[in-house]
Design an enzyme around this catalytic site. Structure first.
Site, mmCIF file in Angstrom:
data_model
loop_
_atom_site.group_PDB
_atom_site.id
_atom_site.type_symbol
_atom_site.label_atom_id
_atom_site.label_comp_id
_atom_site.label_asym_id
_atom_site.label_seq_id
_atom_site.Cartn_x
_atom_site.Cartn_y
_atom_site.Cartn_z
ATOM 1 N N ASP A 140 -9.112 6.853 -2.670
ATOM 2 C CA ASP A 140 -7.906 7.299 -3.385
ATOM 3 C C ASP A 140 -8.367 7.914 -4.713
ATOM 4 O O ASP A 140 -9.570 8.067 -4.947
ATOM 5 C CB ASP A 140 -6.926 6.127 -3.594
ATOM 6 N N GLU B 256 0.832 -1.216 0.000
ATOM 7 C CA GLU B 256 0.000 0.000 0.000
ATOM 8 C C GLU B 256 0.862 1.260 0.000
ATOM 9 O O GLU B 256 0.554 2.225 -0.665
ATOM 10 C CB GLU B 256 -0.958 0.011 1.198
ATOM 11 N N TYR C 238 -5.807 7.111 3.983
ATOM 12 C CA TYR C 238 -5.933 6.085 2.950
ATOM 13 C C TYR C 238 -5.261 4.767 3.388
ATOM 14 O O TYR C 238 -5.872 3.696 3.363
ATOM 15 C CB TYR C 238 -5.336 6.548 1.598
#
Ligand code: SF4
Length: 246
Positions: free
Chosen positions: A147, A46, A129
Site C-alpha cells: 500500500d 481493511e 492489496y
C-alpha cells in the site's frame, strides 16, 4: 536477488526484518481487530481503511461490527442503513462492494472464508492489496501487501528516485517485500511494514531517530530522506501554455 543486493549494504549485518518484527510486537497500536483475529472483522477493517487512517476508522468500525456482525447481517442490510453506517468514510462504493462480497461468499463458499490470496482476488471489491492483507493476516498465506505506506518505506530503504512512480520501481518494491517476507510470519511482517509507514516512516517528518530499521536504510545513510520518494511528477500545463503562445 534483491535480498543479496540488500545484504551487501555497508552496515554490519542485515537483520532488518527481525528488528522490524520485534519492534512491531512491542510498539503496535492497540486496535480491537488486533486483539482477536476474526476474518470478517479483518475484512471490514481493511476495506474501511483503504483511503482512511486507522484512528479515523476506529469508531465507524466498532459501530459497523456491532450492527452487522456477520456475513448474513451484512448481506441483508438495507441500502439506507448501509449508507448510514458508512457515512463519513467516503467512497460509498466500497460499502456496496463489501455487501456484494458477502453475497458472493455466502453463495460460493457457503458462508465460509477462503484462505488463499488467489481466491480472495475473486471476491467482489477485493483487489491485490485487500486479498494480500486478509490471506496473510488471517491465514498466514505468504504474500506481501503493498500500500502507500509500504511504497514509501521501501523507497527509502532502497533510496529510490523517480522510478518509484514507474512500473519498474513498483515491480522492484513488490519483489523486495516478497523476497524478504518471512514465511512463518507473513501477516505480522505486512502489518509491521504498514505500521512503520503510519507511525515512524511518515511522509512528513519521519522519526528516523527512533526507527528500528534505520541501520538498513539507504535514504537515511545518504541523507536524502526528505526528498525520498520524490513527489509524483505532474505535467506542467502552465509551461505548455506559454510555449503555445510563443
Ligand atoms: Fe524511514 Fe527514517 Fe527509518 Fe529510513 S531511517 S526507514 S527514512 S524512518
Amino acid at each position: 536477488t534483491m535480498a543479496e543486493q540488500c545484504n551487501k549494504l555497508p552496515w554490519p549485518e542485515n537483520k532488518w526484518v527481525a528488528q522490524l518484527l520485534v519492534w512491531y510486537k512491542k510498539e503496535q497500536r492497540d486496535f480491537p481487530w488486533r486483539r482477536e483475529l476474526n476474518v470478517y472483522n479483518t475484512w471490514v477493517c481493511e476495506v474501511m481503511s483503504q483511503q482512511t487512517s486507522l484512528t479515523a476508522v476506529l469508531p465507524k468500525y466498532l459501530e459497523f461490527i456491532l450492527q452487522l456482525p456477520t456475513l448474513e447481517s451484512l448481506s441483508q442490510c438495507s441500502e439506507p442503513k448501509l449508507r448510514q453506517l458508512w457515512a463519513g468514510l467516503g467512497y460509498y462504493a466500497r460499502a456496496r462492494n463489501l455487501q456484494k462480497g458477502a453475497n458472493f461468499l455466502l453463495q460460493q463458499y457457503n458462508g465460509l472464508f477462503p484462505s488463499k490470496y488467489e481466491e480472495w482476488l475473486r471476491v467482489p471489491g477485493c483487489g491485490p492489496y485487500t486479498a494480500a492483507a486478509i490471506s496473510s493476516i488471517c491465514f498466514s498465506y505468504p504474500v506481501a501487501c503493498v500500500d502507500g505506506n509500504v511504497v514509501r518505506v521501501v523507497s527509502r530503504l532502497l533510496g529510490l528516485g523517480n522510478e518509484v512512480w514507474e512500473a519498474s520501481g513498483q515491480n522492484k518494491i513488490r519483489k523486495f517485500v516478497n523476497e524478504f517476507l518471512p514465511k512463518n510470519a507473513p501477516g505480522d511482517f505486512n502489518q509491521a511494514m504498514m505500521e512503520m509507514g503510519a507511525v515512524v516512516c511518515k511522509k512528513k517528518q519521519p522519526l528516523c531517530h527512533i526507527c528500528p530499521i534505520q541501520f538498513s536504510c539507504i535514504a537515511y545513510a545518504k541523507g536524502i530522506v526528505a526528498t525520498c520518494p520524490p513527489n509524483k511528477p505532474r505535467r506542467d500545463f502552465v509551461n505548455e501554455k506559454i510555449y503555445g503562445f510563443v
